[in-house]
Design an enzyme around this catalytic site. Structure first.
Site, PDB file in Angstrom:
ATOM      1  CG  HIS A   1      -2.103  -0.835   1.153  1.00 18.96           C
ATOM      2  ND1 HIS A   1      -2.068  -2.167   1.477  1.00 18.96           N
ATOM      3  CD2 HIS A   1      -3.367  -0.569   0.745  1.00 18.96           C
ATOM      4  CE1 HIS A   1      -3.273  -2.688   1.289  1.00 18.96           C
ATOM      5  NE2 HIS A   1      -4.082  -1.737   0.840  1.00 18.96           N
TER       6      HIS A   1
ATOM      7  CE  LYS B   1      -3.666  -0.509   5.041  1.00 17.69           C
ATOM      8  NZ  LYS B   1      -4.905   0.150   5.501  1.00 17.69           N
TER       9      LYS B   1
HETATM   10  P1  NAD Z   1      -7.828   9.948   5.687  1.00 18.60           P
HETATM   11  O1  NAD Z   1      -6.928  10.219   6.859  1.00 18.60           O
HETATM   12  O2  NAD Z   1      -7.522  10.609   4.380  1.00 18.60           O
HETATM   13  O3  NAD Z   1      -9.350  10.312   6.073  1.00 18.60           O
HETATM   14  C1  NAD Z   1      -9.922  10.119   7.337  1.00 18.60           C
HETATM   15  C2  NAD Z   1     -10.745  11.358   7.623  1.00 18.60           C
HETATM   16  O4  NAD Z   1     -11.485  11.164   8.841  1.00 18.60           O
HETATM   17  C3  NAD Z   1      -9.874  12.625   7.833  1.00 18.60           C
HETATM   18  O5  NAD Z   1     -10.293  13.657   6.961  1.00 18.60           O
HETATM   19  C4  NAD Z   1     -10.127  12.966   9.293  1.00 18.60           C
HETATM   20  O6  NAD Z   1     -10.053  14.363   9.561  1.00 18.60           O
HETATM   21  C5  NAD Z   1     -11.538  12.407   9.476  1.00 18.60           C
HETATM   22  N1  NAD Z   1     -11.938  12.336  10.888  1.00 18.60           N
HETATM   23  C6  NAD Z   1     -11.167  12.038  11.970  1.00 18.60           C
HETATM   24  N2  NAD Z   1     -11.878  12.171  13.101  1.00 18.60           N
HETATM   25  C7  NAD Z   1     -13.144  12.547  12.738  1.00 18.60           C
HETATM   26  C8  NAD Z   1     -14.341  12.857  13.448  1.00 18.60           C
HETATM   27  N3  NAD Z   1     -14.376  12.815  14.803  1.00 18.60           N
HETATM   28  N4  NAD Z   1     -15.442  13.197  12.748  1.00 18.60           N
HETATM   29  C9  NAD Z   1     -15.415  13.255  11.394  1.00 18.60           C
HETATM   30  N5  NAD Z   1     -14.291  13.009  10.666  1.00 18.60           N
HETATM   31  C10 NAD Z   1     -13.188  12.649  11.324  1.00 18.60           C
HETATM   32  O7  NAD Z   1      -7.851   8.367   5.536  1.00 18.60           O
HETATM   33  P2  NAD Z   1      -8.378   7.506   4.289  1.00 18.60           P
HETATM   34  O8  NAD Z   1      -7.227   7.139   3.427  1.00 18.60           O
HETATM   35  O9  NAD Z   1      -9.571   8.157   3.690  1.00 18.60           O
HETATM   36  O10 NAD Z   1      -8.796   6.141   5.041  1.00 18.60           O
HETATM   37  C11 NAD Z   1      -9.750   6.135   6.081  1.00 18.60           C
HETATM   38  C12 NAD Z   1      -9.951   4.705   6.573  1.00 18.60           C
HETATM   39  O11 NAD Z   1     -10.551   3.928   5.530  1.00 18.60           O
HETATM   40  C13 NAD Z   1      -8.669   3.950   6.954  1.00 18.60           C
HETATM   41  O12 NAD Z   1      -8.939   3.139   8.082  1.00 18.60           O
HETATM   42  C14 NAD Z   1      -8.383   3.088   5.734  1.00 18.60           C
HETATM   43  O13 NAD Z   1      -7.617   1.933   6.031  1.00 18.60           O
HETATM   44  C15 NAD Z   1      -9.799   2.717   5.349  1.00 18.60           C
HETATM   45  N6  NAD Z   1      -9.980   2.264   3.944  1.00 18.60           N
HETATM   46  C16 NAD Z   1     -10.865   1.266   3.748  1.00 18.60           C
HETATM   47  C17 NAD Z   1     -11.155   0.826   2.467  1.00 18.60           C
HETATM   48  C18 NAD Z   1     -12.227  -0.210   2.268  1.00 18.60           C
HETATM   49  O14 NAD Z   1     -12.506  -0.591   1.110  1.00 18.60           O
HETATM   50  N7  NAD Z   1     -12.879  -0.668   3.341  1.00 18.60           N
HETATM   51  C19 NAD Z   1     -10.507   1.405   1.365  1.00 18.60           C
HETATM   52  C20 NAD Z   1      -9.596   2.450   1.598  1.00 18.60           C
HETATM   53  C21 NAD Z   1      -9.351   2.896   2.903  1.00 18.60           C
END
Ligand code: NAD
Length: 270
Positions: free
Chosen positions: A157, A161
């Site tokens: 990744h 990550k």
């Molecule tokens: P990112 O850090 O870009 O986004 C996370 C967002 O959540 C940030 O903008 C942050 O400010 C926000 N956040 C934090 N606390 C918050 C709160 N109290 N209220 C509202 N928003 C809040 O991360 P990302 O790359 O978008 O990934 C997020 C998660 O999704 C990770 O755990 C990643 O592993 C997972 N993910 C899952 C899949 C899937 O298919 N299931 C795919 C990609 C990423």
């Protein structure tokens, strides 16, 4: 079914923005609410504009409760502690939840399972169609082969990550373990280093690579003396996860309470 009013928490995140774009492209979803962490610099901005779309009038709120109050389904790709708090809000407002966050500990997983007794939750470490097929194939191959075949899971990744192995790699490990009828906890080997000794028969090994902007590569390798089977999926864009999440949101609206996976959404058999 009529359209889905969709809310996005963590809407300024990498996935949050993509989910808003994919919901817009889906044609049957309306973005009704969006939130970010308190103090985030984008609070008060138009969530659609932040995602590169025309204005929708949906202002980014600090209060996640308002997102649950104003949506049929909320999509959450944030961080584990926030997602667990959001399961309580979902129960309180009787809102369906699509949970894509990864990296939960076992206590947090129990909280999600318990919330799913009250509301529908689609929870999947990877929401792409291709990866979910890979889960099904991995389980099937593991069920077919004896434990003379060593199973190794390799993932790569992007450099941002923070959890390892990836939630998808762990999901593949669970699929392989289920196929073999063993408990993953008992056979998991990850982070080999130094004088590890020979490989133990029946173990499922994990190797983690990090770098650049790789959206997500996963391989499951079945190796026996003289031959090897490799099942590989490569995501070229993170949009595939967002598309799956929007599909899950459309599916989840109006469902009975329960904990669902993308296998349910995509009607896949293991
Ligand atoms: P990112 O850090 O870009 O986004 C996370 C967002 O959540 C940030 O903008 C942050 O400010 C926000 N956040 C934090 N606390 C918050 C709160 N109290 N209220 C509202 N928003 C809040 O991360 P990302 O790359 O978008 O990934 C997020 C998660 O999704 C990770 O755990 C990643 O592993 C997972 N993910 C899952 C899949 C899937 O298919 N299931 C795919 C990609 C990423």
């Amino acid at each position: 079914m009529s359209g889905v009013n969709i809310g996005v928490v963590g809407c300024a995140g990498r996935m949050g923005q993509m989910i808003i774009r994919e919901a817009d492209a889906a044609g049957n979803c309306t973005l009704t609410a969006a939130s970010e962490r308190p103090g985030h610099p984008d609070i008060g901005k138009d969530a659609s504009v932040l995602s590169g779309l025309e204005p929708s009038g949906v202002e980014i709120a600090e209060d996640a409760g308002s997102v649950f109050a104003n949506s049929d389904v909320v999509v959450d790709f944030t961080i584990p502690a926030v997602s667990v708090d959001n399961t309580s809000l979902a129960v309180q407002h009787k809102t369906a939840l699509v949970l894509g966050t990864t990296g939960f500990d076992s206590e947090q997983e129990k909280a999600i399972e318990s919330a799913a007794q009250e509301i529908p939750i689609v929870w999947a470490p990877n929401m792409s169609l291709g990866v979910n097929l890979l889960f099904a194939l991995t389980q099937k191959v593991a069920r077919t082969l004896s434990d003379d075949w060593d199973i190794e899971i390799v993932e790569m990744h992007h450099k941002h990550k923070v959890d390892a192995p990836s939630g998808t790699a762990l999901g593949l490990g669970r699929a392989a373990a289920e196929g073999r009828n063993v408990d993953l906890e008992k056979v998991m080997q990850s982070g080999r280093h130094g004088h590890t000794g020979a490989r133990r028969k029946g173990d499922i090994g994990f190797a983690t690579l990090r770098g650049g902007d790789v959206a997500g590569d996963h391989s499951v390798i079945f190796a026996v003396e003289g031959e090897r089977i490799e099942l590989t999926h490569k995501a070229g864009t993170r949009a595939v996860f967002a598309r799956g999440a929007v599909r899950a949101a459309t599916w989840a609206k109006g469902r009975d309470a329960g904990l669902y996976t993308m296998f349910d959404v995509l009607d896949l058999d293991a």
